[in-house]
Scaffold this motif. Structure first.
Motif, PDB file in Angstrom:
ATOM      1  N   PRO A 293       0.810  -1.223   0.000  1.00 50.42           N
ATOM      2  CA  PRO A 293       0.000   0.000   0.000  1.00 50.42           C
ATOM      3  C   PRO A 293       0.843   1.273   0.000  1.00 50.42           C
ATOM      4  O   PRO A 293       0.470   2.257  -0.648  1.00 50.42           O
ATOM      5  CB  PRO A 293      -0.820  -0.123   1.292  1.00 50.42           C
ATOM      6  N   LEU A 294       1.980   1.272   0.720  1.00 49.79           N
ATOM      7  CA  LEU A 294       2.836   2.454   0.742  1.00 49.79           C
ATOM      8  C   LEU A 294       3.408   2.741  -0.642  1.00 49.79           C
ATOM      9  O   LEU A 294       3.455   3.896  -1.084  1.00 49.79           O
ATOM     10  CB  LEU A 294       3.962   2.278   1.758  1.00 49.79           C
ATOM     11  N   THR A 295       3.834   1.703  -1.353  1.00 49.55           N
ATOM     12  CA  THR A 295       4.374   1.878  -2.699  1.00 49.55           C
ATOM     13  C   THR A 295       3.299   2.392  -3.654  1.00 49.55           C
ATOM     14  O   THR A 295       3.550   3.293  -4.460  1.00 49.55           O
ATOM     15  CB  THR A 295       4.949   0.549  -3.217  1.00 49.55           C
ATOM     16  N   HIS A 296       2.104   1.818  -3.566  1.00 53.49           N
ATOM     17  CA  HIS A 296       0.998   2.268  -4.415  1.00 53.49           C
ATOM     18  C   HIS A 296       0.695   3.738  -4.152  1.00 53.49           C
ATOM     19  O   HIS A 296       0.494   4.524  -5.097  1.00 53.49           O
ATOM     20  CB  HIS A 296      -0.237   1.410  -4.146  1.00 53.49           C
ATOM     21  N   TRP A 297       0.681   4.145  -2.877  1.00 52.81           N
ATOM     22  CA  TRP A 297       0.451   5.551  -2.543  1.00 52.81           C
ATOM     23  C   TRP A 297       1.571   6.414  -3.119  1.00 52.81           C
ATOM     24  O   TRP A 297       1.303   7.473  -3.722  1.00 52.81           O
ATOM     25  CB  TRP A 297       0.389   5.731  -1.022  1.00 52.81           C
ATOM     26  N   SER A 298       2.814   5.999  -2.939  1.00 54.36           N
ATOM     27  CA  SER A 298       3.956   6.796  -3.386  1.00 54.36           C
ATOM     28  C   SER A 298       3.927   7.020  -4.891  1.00 54.36           C
ATOM     29  O   SER A 298       4.179   8.134  -5.381  1.00 54.36           O
ATOM     30  CB  SER A 298       5.262   6.112  -2.972  1.00 54.36           C
ATOM     31  N   ILE A 299       3.611   5.968  -5.644  1.00 55.48           N
ATOM     32  CA  ILE A 299       3.564   6.084  -7.107  1.00 55.48           C
ATOM     33  C   ILE A 299       2.526   7.123  -7.531  1.00 55.48           C
ATOM     34  O   ILE A 299       2.808   8.053  -8.289  1.00 55.48           O
ATOM     35  CB  ILE A 299       3.254   4.719  -7.745  1.00 55.48           C
ATOM     36  N   ASN A 300       1.303   6.994  -7.024  1.00 55.64           N
ATOM     37  CA  ASN A 300       0.234   7.892  -7.449  1.00 55.64           C
ATOM     38  C   ASN A 300       0.430   9.315  -6.938  1.00 55.64           C
ATOM     39  O   ASN A 300       0.154  10.288  -7.668  1.00 55.64           O
ATOM     40  CB  ASN A 300      -1.119   7.340  -6.996  1.00 55.64           C
ATOM     41  N   ALA A 301       0.922   9.450  -5.714  1.00 53.05           N
ATOM     42  CA  ALA A 301       1.140  10.792  -5.177  1.00 53.05           C
ATOM     43  C   ALA A 301       2.250  11.508  -5.943  1.00 53.05           C
ATOM     44  O   ALA A 301       2.155  12.713  -6.218  1.00 53.05           O
ATOM     45  CB  ALA A 301       1.484  10.712  -3.691  1.00 53.05           C
ATOM     46  N   THR A 302       3.300  10.784  -6.307  1.00 57.11           N
ATOM     47  CA  THR A 302       4.392  11.387  -7.082  1.00 57.11           C
ATOM     48  C   THR A 302       3.919  11.799  -8.464  1.00 57.11           C
ATOM     49  O   THR A 302       4.202  12.913  -8.930  1.00 57.11           O
ATOM     50  CB  THR A 302       5.558  10.389  -7.211  1.00 57.11           C
ATOM     51  N   LEU A 303       3.188  10.905  -9.133  1.00 53.51           N
ATOM     52  CA  LEU A 303       2.727  11.215 -10.490  1.00 53.51           C
ATOM     53  C   LEU A 303       1.728  12.367 -10.495  1.00 53.51           C
ATOM     54  O   LEU A 303       1.666  13.148 -11.454  1.00 53.51           O
ATOM     55  CB  LEU A 303       2.114   9.963 -11.123  1.00 53.51           C
ATOM     56  N   ARG A 304       0.950  12.481  -9.433  1.00 53.72           N
ATOM     57  CA  ARG A 304       0.007  13.605  -9.345  1.00 53.72           C
ATOM     58  C   ARG A 304       0.753  14.933  -9.370  1.00 53.72           C
ATOM     59  O   ARG A 304       0.331  15.885 -10.033  1.00 53.72           O
ATOM     60  CB  ARG A 304      -0.830  13.484  -8.066  1.00 53.72           C
ATOM     61  N   HIS A 305       1.870  15.004  -8.669  1.00 49.61           N
ATOM     62  CA  HIS A 305       2.661  16.232  -8.683  1.00 49.61           C
ATOM     63  C   HIS A 305       3.397  16.399 -10.008  1.00 49.61           C
ATOM     64  O   HIS A 305       3.488  17.522 -10.534  1.00 49.61           O
ATOM     65  CB  HIS A 305       3.658  16.228  -7.527  1.00 49.61           C
ATOM     66  N   ALA A 306       3.904  15.312 -10.562  1.00 48.73           N
ATOM     67  CA  ALA A 306       4.603  15.406 -11.844  1.00 48.73           C
ATOM     68  C   ALA A 306       3.674  15.929 -12.935  1.00 48.73           C
ATOM     69  O   ALA A 306       4.112  16.640 -13.850  1.00 48.73           O
ATOM     70  CB  ALA A 306       5.162  14.039 -12.236  1.00 48.73           C
ATOM     71  N   ALA A 307       2.403  15.598 -12.838  1.00 45.70           N
ATOM     72  CA  ALA A 307       1.439  16.033 -13.852  1.00 45.70           C
ATOM     73  C   ALA A 307       1.206  17.545 -13.813  1.00 45.70           C
ATOM     74  O   ALA A 307       0.650  18.105 -14.762  1.00 45.70           O
ATOM     75  CB  ALA A 307       0.110  15.300 -13.660  1.00 45.70           C
TER      76      ALA A 307
ATOM     77  N   VAL B 209       3.830  -4.203 -12.176  1.00 49.21           N
ATOM     78  CA  VAL B 209       4.126  -3.489 -13.424  1.00 49.21           C
ATOM     79  C   VAL B 209       2.847  -2.900 -14.011  1.00 49.21           C
ATOM     80  O   VAL B 209       2.822  -1.739 -14.439  1.00 49.21           O
ATOM     81  CB  VAL B 209       4.815  -4.430 -14.433  1.00 49.21           C
ATOM     82  N   GLU B 210       1.780  -3.674 -14.024  1.00 50.47           N
ATOM     83  CA  GLU B 210       0.519  -3.204 -14.589  1.00 50.47           C
ATOM     84  C   GLU B 210      -0.022  -1.998 -13.806  1.00 50.47           C
ATOM     85  O   GLU B 210      -0.555  -1.049 -14.410  1.00 50.47           O
ATOM     86  CB  GLU B 210      -0.512  -4.337 -14.594  1.00 50.47           C
ATOM     87  N   LYS B 211       0.104  -2.046 -12.484  1.00 46.43           N
ATOM     88  CA  LYS B 211      -0.370  -0.922 -11.672  1.00 46.43           C
ATOM     89  C   LYS B 211       0.440   0.338 -11.959  1.00 46.43           C
ATOM     90  O   LYS B 211      -0.117   1.452 -12.042  1.00 46.43           O
ATOM     91  CB  LYS B 211      -0.287  -1.282 -10.190  1.00 46.43           C
ATOM     92  N   LEU B 212       1.742   0.179 -12.115  1.00 43.03           N
ATOM     93  CA  LEU B 212       2.595   1.326 -12.385  1.00 43.03           C
ATOM     94  C   LEU B 212       2.290   1.921 -13.758  1.00 43.03           C
ATOM     95  O   LEU B 212       2.142   3.144 -13.915  1.00 43.03           O
ATOM     96  CB  LEU B 212       4.064   0.920 -12.279  1.00 43.03           C
ATOM     97  N   ILE B 213       2.176   1.063 -14.769  1.00 39.65           N
ATOM     98  CA  ILE B 213       1.860   1.545 -16.110  1.00 39.65           C
ATOM     99  C   ILE B 213       0.471   2.175 -16.141  1.00 39.65           C
ATOM    100  O   ILE B 213       0.243   3.211 -16.777  1.00 39.65           O
ATOM    101  CB  ILE B 213       1.952   0.400 -17.134  1.00 39.65           C
ATOM    102  N   GLY B 214      -0.490   1.574 -15.431  1.00 46.33           N
ATOM    103  CA  GLY B 214      -1.831   2.135 -15.356  1.00 46.33           C
ATOM    104  C   GLY B 214      -1.836   3.515 -14.717  1.00 46.33           C
ATOM    105  O   GLY B 214      -2.561   4.420 -15.174  1.00 46.33           O
ATOM    106  N   ALA B 215      -1.021   3.695 -13.674  1.00 42.78           N
ATOM    107  CA  ALA B 215      -0.941   5.005 -13.024  1.00 42.78           C
ATOM    108  C   ALA B 215      -0.344   6.043 -13.967  1.00 42.78           C
ATOM    109  O   ALA B 215      -0.793   7.200 -13.994  1.00 42.78           O
ATOM    110  CB  ALA B 215      -0.104   4.893 -11.748  1.00 42.78           C
ATOM    111  N   LEU B 216       0.654   5.652 -14.753  1.00 41.68           N
ATOM    112  CA  LEU B 216       1.230   6.577 -15.735  1.00 41.68           C
ATOM    113  C   LEU B 216       0.172   7.032 -16.739  1.00 41.68           C
ATOM    114  O   LEU B 216       0.105   8.211 -17.103  1.00 41.68           O
ATOM    115  CB  LEU B 216       2.386   5.902 -16.471  1.00 41.68           C
ATOM    116  N   GLU B 217      -0.657   6.103 -17.181  1.00 43.02           N
ATOM    117  CA  GLU B 217      -1.707   6.451 -18.146  1.00 43.02           C
ATOM    118  C   GLU B 217      -2.750   7.370 -17.517  1.00 43.02           C
ATOM    119  O   GLU B 217      -3.223   8.319 -18.151  1.00 43.02           O
ATOM    120  CB  GLU B 217      -2.354   5.171 -18.670  1.00 43.02           C
ATOM    121  N   ILE B 218      -3.110   7.093 -16.260  1.00 35.79           N
ATOM    122  CA  ILE B 218      -4.108   7.912 -15.580  1.00 35.79           C
ATOM    123  C   ILE B 218      -3.631   9.361 -15.455  1.00 35.79           C
ATOM    124  O   ILE B 218      -4.383  10.312 -15.703  1.00 35.79           O
ATOM    125  CB  ILE B 218      -4.430   7.328 -14.193  1.00 35.79           C
ATOM    126  N   TRP B 219      -2.364   9.544 -15.094  1.00 38.31           N
ATOM    127  CA  TRP B 219      -1.843  10.883 -14.849  1.00 38.31           C
ATOM    128  C   TRP B 219      -1.220  11.506 -16.097  1.00 38.31           C
ATOM    129  O   TRP B 219      -0.777  12.660 -16.055  1.00 38.31           O
ATOM    130  CB  TRP B 219      -0.816  10.850 -13.722  1.00 38.31           C
TER     131      TRP B 219
END
Length: 410
Positions: free
Chosen positions: A225-239, A264-274
């Protein structure tokens, strides 16, 4: 689910009923796997799993013992008539043995892992609430150590990290992203940033150092869960960056998440979302990933490379990686550990080693990032050696992500 008053009343009754020098043991029991079962199969399956667990616990304990459910995956056990801590540990051992086989019942058998914290009245507190708190602290210590049970050590100071608080902080987005600039040593300017999780002050635990809560997350199963949060929170700012900005962002991936399905799928999916291009993200992996399971690590990171992400070996030089590993590892960057960078300007032998590492990395088509640049002399020397990038307090402290985007993102 029982409330706090019911639990304290039951504990108070057990204390009043005790005789002689007997203790009342409080055991805070967490069943790893219960919450995941609800998330995967729904509430009906979770309720059936709770019934199965409760039955197993009841069989392992004595008729005089009490079992109360106090959370989604938490139980409180009250064990009267305990002579000492060793006596309570025997009960914990019986409980552990009860879960050695997969839990059978509704649906397919599933694996449940008990983790217990134990405290005794009056040894570890003069009130039910104090003893239960120390049992909860002992459970957190067992999680941190990767053990299945722990007895409170008698210390009055609370542990730094609490499982429930960290889980709630992740789920309610109370953590914060800080970004530390990574400088282009050859051309000047900020070229990238490393994303770092912070747990600000304000909760019951106050501000918690990542040196404390990240290892705890790895040991307790919260690293996913911490990694999932970190990925999405970082990409939100990068966007939020200007469209003309080409800044890269590094995100740390713990080796503990490599065996979790769908990473991998979650990370790629987050990139597409943001709406972030994969080429702007670098996955940082510590050298320990190389020795934990090299083949699995290589497979996972090669999939990220195939999708366009960069891969950095973090903390290089701390003792694990070898030339053979570098040949197999699908890396694009080498992050040279602070222990090799600190004091470089006054260490002739260390400077020769640094130059050799930079040259070797370049021959392998790897970019080099020096960590821990703390003075102008070190920066100048690294620049002269041909090091590509630098990171450290002299070049820039980690700052809140919003401030970083305002300062560098336009």
């Amino acid at each position: 689910m029982l409330n706090r008053d019911v639990l304290l009343s039951a504990f108070d009754a057990a204390i009043r009923a005790r005789t002689g020098e007997d203790r009342v043991a409080a055991v805070v029991l967490r069943i790893e796997g219960l919450r995941e079962r609800r998330l995967r199969f729904g509430f009906a399956a979770a309720d059936a799993a709770v019934a199965q667990v409760t039955a197993l616990v009841g069989v392992a304990l004595r008729p005089v013992d009490t079992v109360l459910r106090v959370g989604e995956d938490l139980f409180a056990l009250l064990l009267p008539g305990m002579r000492n801590a060793q006596h309570a540990l025997l009960a914990a051992t019986r409980l552990t043995q009860a879960f050695e086989q997969p839990v059978a019942g509704q649906g397919e058998p599933w694996r449940a892992r008990p983790v217990m914290g134990i405290a005794l009245y009056p040894d570890h507190g003069g009130t039910p609430e104090a003893v239960l708190l120390r049992a909860d602290m002992a459970m957190d210590e067992a999680l941190r150590l990767g053990e299945q049970h722990a007895v409170h050590d008698g210390a009055s100071d609370p542990v730094t990290v609490r499982y429930g608080e960290l889980r709630d902080a992740i789920e309610s987005n109370r953590l914060a992203v800080f970004l530390q600039p990574i400088f282009d040593l050859q051309n000047g300017g900020v070229a990238a940033a490393e994303s770092l999780a912070r747990w600000p002050a304000g909760g019951a635990s106050g501000g918690i150092s990542p040196a404390d809560f990240v290892p705890f997350a790895e040991q307790s199963g919260l690293i996913g869960p911490l990694t999932h949060w970190s990925i999405n929170a970082t990409l939100r700012h990068a966007a939020q960056l200007s469209p003309s900005a080409e800044m890269k962002f590094s995100i740390n991936l713990s080796p503990r998440v490599f065996d979790q399905p769908g990473l991998v799928e979650k990370l790629i999916g987050a990139l597409e979302i943001w709406g972030i291009a994969p080429e702007r993200i670098v996955a940082e992996v510590t050298e320990t990933a190389l020795v934990n399971d090299l083949e699995q690590t290589v497979r996972l990171l090669r999939r990220l490379r195939d999708r366009g992400l960069g891969v950095a070996i973090d903390d290089f030089g701390t003792g694990y990686a070898s030339i053979a590993y570098l040949r197999k590892f699908p890396a694009t960057e080498l992050k040279i550990d602070i222990s090799l960078v600190r004091g470089l300007a006054g260490d002739a032998r260390g400077a020769k080693l640094m130059r050799a590492i930079i040259d070797m990395a370049h021959h392998l088509d790897l970019l080099t990032v020096a960590e821990g640049v703390e003075d102008p002399a070190t920066r100048a020397l690294l620049t002269e050696m041909g090091c590509d990038f630098g990171q450290g307090h002299y070049l820039g402290e980690p700052i809140p992500a919003g401030d970083f985007i305002t300062r560098f993102g336009h």
